[in-house]
Scaffold this motif. Structure first.
Motif, PDB file in Angstrom:
ATOM      1  N   ASN A 291       0.856  -1.183   0.000  1.00 37.17           N
ATOM      2  CA  ASN A 291       0.000   0.000   0.000  1.00 37.17           C
ATOM      3  C   ASN A 291       0.895   1.236   0.000  1.00 37.17           C
ATOM      4  O   ASN A 291       2.123   1.134   0.090  1.00 37.17           O
ATOM      5  N   VAL A 292       0.311   2.385  -0.098  1.00 33.76           N
ATOM      6  CA  VAL A 292       1.075   3.626  -0.025  1.00 33.76           C
ATOM      7  C   VAL A 292       0.162   4.712   0.527  1.00 33.76           C
ATOM      8  O   VAL A 292      -1.010   4.810   0.150  1.00 33.76           O
ATOM      9  N   PHE A 293       0.689   5.485   1.472  1.00 33.49           N
ATOM     10  CA  PHE A 293      -0.105   6.561   2.056  1.00 33.49           C
ATOM     11  C   PHE A 293       0.839   7.656   2.542  1.00 33.49           C
ATOM     12  O   PHE A 293       2.058   7.458   2.645  1.00 33.49           O
ATOM     13  N   GLU A 294       0.274   8.792   2.854  1.00 32.16           N
ATOM     14  CA  GLU A 294       1.053   9.949   3.279  1.00 32.16           C
ATOM     15  C   GLU A 294       1.048  10.025   4.799  1.00 32.16           C
ATOM     16  O   GLU A 294      -0.012  10.109   5.429  1.00 32.16           O
ATOM     17  N   THR A 295       2.230   9.974   5.406  1.00 35.64           N
ATOM     18  CA  THR A 295       2.316  10.046   6.866  1.00 35.64           C
ATOM     19  C   THR A 295       2.242  11.487   7.355  1.00 35.64           C
ATOM     20  O   THR A 295       1.755  11.756   8.449  1.00 35.64           O
ATOM     21  N   GLU A 296       2.761  12.392   6.549  1.00 34.66           N
ATOM     22  CA  GLU A 296       2.685  13.834   6.795  1.00 34.66           C
ATOM     23  C   GLU A 296       2.866  14.513   5.448  1.00 34.66           C
ATOM     24  O   GLU A 296       3.265  13.859   4.478  1.00 34.66           O
ATOM     25  N   PRO A 297       2.561  15.778   5.341  1.00 28.41           N
ATOM     26  CA  PRO A 297       2.643  16.430   4.023  1.00 28.41           C
ATOM     27  C   PRO A 297       3.998  16.215   3.343  1.00 28.41           C
ATOM     28  O   PRO A 297       5.051  16.531   3.901  1.00 28.41           O
ATOM     29  N   GLY A 298       3.957  15.621   2.149  1.00 32.67           N
ATOM     30  CA  GLY A 298       5.171  15.405   1.358  1.00 32.67           C
ATOM     31  C   GLY A 298       5.948  14.156   1.703  1.00 32.67           C
ATOM     32  O   GLY A 298       6.963  13.863   1.062  1.00 32.67           O
ATOM     33  N   ILE A 299       5.513  13.389   2.699  1.00 30.55           N
ATOM     34  CA  ILE A 299       6.231  12.181   3.116  1.00 30.55           C
ATOM     35  C   ILE A 299       5.332  10.961   2.900  1.00 30.55           C
ATOM     36  O   ILE A 299       4.258  10.852   3.500  1.00 30.55           O
ATOM     37  N   LEU A 300       5.783  10.043   2.041  1.00 32.30           N
ATOM     38  CA  LEU A 300       5.030   8.827   1.754  1.00 32.30           C
ATOM     39  C   LEU A 300       5.597   7.645   2.531  1.00 32.30           C
ATOM     40  O   LEU A 300       6.771   7.622   2.896  1.00 32.30           O
ATOM     41  N   ARG A 301       4.738   6.662   2.748  1.00 30.20           N
ATOM     42  CA  ARG A 301       5.155   5.420   3.406  1.00 30.20           C
ATOM     43  C   ARG A 301       4.463   4.256   2.711  1.00 30.20           C
ATOM     44  O   ARG A 301       3.318   4.365   2.273  1.00 30.20           O
ATOM     45  N   THR A 302       5.168   3.132   2.622  1.00 32.88           N
ATOM     46  CA  THR A 302       4.559   1.910   2.113  1.00 32.88           C
ATOM     47  C   THR A 302       4.781   0.777   3.099  1.00 32.88           C
ATOM     48  O   THR A 302       5.866   0.648   3.677  1.00 32.88           O
ATOM     49  N   ASP A 303       3.743  -0.004   3.325  1.00 32.09           N
ATOM     50  CA  ASP A 303       3.830  -1.240   4.098  1.00 32.09           C
ATOM     51  C   ASP A 303       3.618  -2.390   3.121  1.00 32.09           C
ATOM     52  O   ASP A 303       2.621  -2.413   2.393  1.00 32.09           O
TER      53      ASP A 303
ATOM     54  N   GLU B  55       6.138   8.114  -5.500  1.00 31.76           N
ATOM     55  CA  GLU B  55       5.900   6.684  -5.356  1.00 31.76           C
ATOM     56  C   GLU B  55       7.002   5.855  -6.010  1.00 31.76           C
ATOM     57  O   GLU B  55       7.386   4.803  -5.485  1.00 31.76           O
ATOM     58  N   ALA B  56       7.534   6.329  -7.138  1.00 31.43           N
ATOM     59  CA  ALA B  56       8.561   5.559  -7.845  1.00 31.43           C
ATOM     60  C   ALA B  56       9.795   5.359  -6.969  1.00 31.43           C
ATOM     61  O   ALA B  56      10.327   4.247  -6.849  1.00 31.43           O
ATOM     62  N   GLY B  57      10.273   6.435  -6.340  1.00 28.66           N
ATOM     63  CA  GLY B  57      11.447   6.323  -5.480  1.00 28.66           C
ATOM     64  C   GLY B  57      11.181   5.491  -4.243  1.00 28.66           C
ATOM     65  O   GLY B  57      12.030   4.709  -3.802  1.00 28.66           O
ATOM     66  N   LEU B  58       9.988   5.660  -3.665  1.00 28.61           N
ATOM     67  CA  LEU B  58       9.613   4.894  -2.477  1.00 28.61           C
ATOM     68  C   LEU B  58       9.577   3.400  -2.779  1.00 28.61           C
ATOM     69  O   LEU B  58      10.141   2.582  -2.041  1.00 28.61           O
ATOM     70  N   PHE B  59       8.933   3.039  -3.887  1.00 26.12           N
ATOM     71  CA  PHE B  59       8.819   1.624  -4.239  1.00 26.12           C
ATOM     72  C   PHE B  59      10.167   1.032  -4.650  1.00 26.12           C
ATOM     73  O   PHE B  59      10.425  -0.153  -4.424  1.00 26.12           O
ATOM     74  N   ALA B  60      11.030   1.842  -5.257  1.00 25.62           N
ATOM     75  CA  ALA B  60      12.358   1.343  -5.620  1.00 25.62           C
ATOM     76  C   ALA B  60      13.130   0.915  -4.374  1.00 25.62           C
ATOM     77  O   ALA B  60      13.806  -0.122  -4.363  1.00 25.62           O
ATOM     78  N   ARG B  61      13.030   1.707  -3.300  1.00 20.32           N
ATOM     79  CA  ARG B  61      13.705   1.334  -2.059  1.00 20.32           C
ATOM     80  C   ARG B  61      13.060   0.106  -1.422  1.00 20.32           C
ATOM     81  O   ARG B  61      13.730  -0.735  -0.821  1.00 20.32           O
ATOM     82  N   ALA B  62      11.737  -0.002  -1.547  1.00 17.37           N
ATOM     83  CA  ALA B  62      11.052  -1.178  -1.004  1.00 17.37           C
ATOM     84  C   ALA B  62      11.493  -2.450  -1.721  1.00 17.37           C
ATOM     85  O   ALA B  62      11.678  -3.499  -1.087  1.00 17.37           O
ATOM     86  N   VAL B  63      11.682  -2.363  -3.038  1.00 21.09           N
ATOM     87  CA  VAL B  63      12.187  -3.514  -3.797  1.00 21.09           C
ATOM     88  C   VAL B  63      13.553  -3.934  -3.256  1.00 21.09           C
ATOM     89  O   VAL B  63      13.825  -5.125  -3.039  1.00 21.09           O
TER      90      VAL B  63
END
Length: 391
Positions: A227-239, A265-273
């Motif tokens: 999933n992906v959601f915003e924890t605070e303005p401009g900061i995304l998180r994925t579980d 999202e692209a950068g976030l998911f790249a790190r998750a991979v």
């Protein structure tokens, strides 16, 4: 017509020529398979970019830094993350000894700058001996590939094949990896769509996922639901929750990754991979690590159907990384008896054999007997049978 003696000699000569032919084929097969194994100790695409007072000084510094970076990557490939750190502590003389050869491509220089692409080949035995001397467990058995089913959980639905799916794109944009566990992203073509629905992936439907694995020549599938959601303005998180299917040595696990300010999202998911790859690699290394330099011995019978079958099995046994020596102690037309010296426990040896399409299973027999005679052959018990998978 040939006299009987000449005819017998001719038949024997033809048989020997056939055996030589098989040996030649076997040698070429061994060379190819051995090359693939030793490729684990080759690190490619180390980018060099160094500045100094002169181009020569820049080149010297770049090559030294590049070889250390290559060893750091090799360490990451063979050792679990919790044990790493050798690359920074190994002295220059030891590092030079570990390097077998280097290849420099795309070399460019200016008065003060040096650029190149470096490939470093390390000495397998020297690296193994260093790890053993330092007491660091390591693995060098490469896994068969596994396929990833990247499911994106939006607020209203799950997405697998539909576009856009940035989670699937993150896996497709990431190479299969330079580690011991190749992880393949599905293409998402019509065959994939027809064979696996998003509901089947989320439910972990074994038959549909097994078909996906078979299509990509993989040993199993890792269903990764993010999933992906915003924890605070401009900061995304994925579980991300991962569920392995057809991978008995791996348990389900989950990770959480928080993006940096302004990261999409692209950068976030790249790190998750990258983090998922790390977990999967660590699990594989933990299951296949060689933690001791002690040598154990197992005696096994090998059923033989013909000469080609025997050569094939013998070659595969010798290529198993944990095997240090193979001795043929008895041989008949229908079976062989071998003693195998190996590092690690028997469970790891069995798993290593499977990687080379060999089945090592217990016989339930007592002391060793010579095949076809029933006579005792040695003190080491004949406890196992080796056969080709599918035979």
């Amino acid at each position: 017509m040939y006299p009987a003696r000449q005819k017998t000699a001719l038949v024997l000569l033809l048989w020997l020529l056939g055996a030589v032919g098989l040996s030649v084929i076997s040698v070429s097969t061994v060379a190819a398979q051995k090359s693939a194994l030793e490729d684990i100790f080759v690190v490619r695409d180390v980018i060099l970019d160094e500045r100094a007072e002169t181009a020569a000084a820049a080149r010297t510094q770049a090559l030294a830094k590049g070889q250390r970076e290559a060893f750091r990557r090799l360490e990451a490939r063979l050792i679990r993350s919790v044990h790493r750190g050798l690359a920074e502590s190994v002295d220059a003389d030891t590092l030079r000894f570990l390097v077998d050869a280097i290849q420099i491509d795309d070399e460019k220089t200016s008065n003060v700058r040096y650029l190149a692409n470096l490939t470093v080949e390390f000495k397998p035995d020297a690296v193994r001996n260093l790890f053993r001397f330092l007491g660091v467990p390591f693995a060098e058995l490469r896994s068969r590939p596994l396929t990833v089913a990247p499911v994106l959980a939006r607020v209203d639905r799950y997405i697998l094949w539909d576009d856009p799916n940035p989670w699937r794109e993150a896996w497709r944009n990431d190479p299969e990896g330079a580690g011991l566990v190749p992880m393949l992203a599905p293409i998402g073509d019509l065959s994939d769509l027809a064979g696996l629905s998003v509901d089947q992936a989320v439910a972990g439907e074994p038959e549909a996922l097994a078909q996906l694995a078979a299509r990509y020549g993989a040993r199993g599938v890792l269903v990764a639901i993010a999933n992906v959601f915003e924890t605070e303005p401009g900061i995304l998180r994925t579980d991300v929750v991962t569920v392995p299917v057809g991978l008995p040595e791996m348990a389900p696990f989950s990770i959480s990754v928080v993006g940096i300010d302004g990261d999409g999202e692209a950068g976030l998911f790249a790190r998750a991979v990258g983090e998922i790859r790390e977990v999967v690699e660590d699990e594989w290394k933990a299951a296949n690590a060689i933690t001791s330099s002690e040598i154990s011995r197992v005696r096994a019978a090998v059923p033989i159907s013909d000469l080609k079958n025997w050569v094939d099995v013998r070659v595969r046994i010798a290529l198993v990384p944990a095997v240090t020596n193979v001795q043929v102690v008895a041989l008949t037309a229908t079976a062989a008896e071998v003693e195998i010296d190996h590092r690690g426990d028997l469970t790891r040896l069995i798993r290593s054999f499977e990687r080379f399409d060999l089945i090592l299973e217990e016989t339930g027999l007592g002391p060793g007997t010579t095949p076809g005679t029933g006579q005792p052959s040695a003190e080491t018990p004949l406890t196992h049978v080796i056969r080709l998978a599918g035979s």
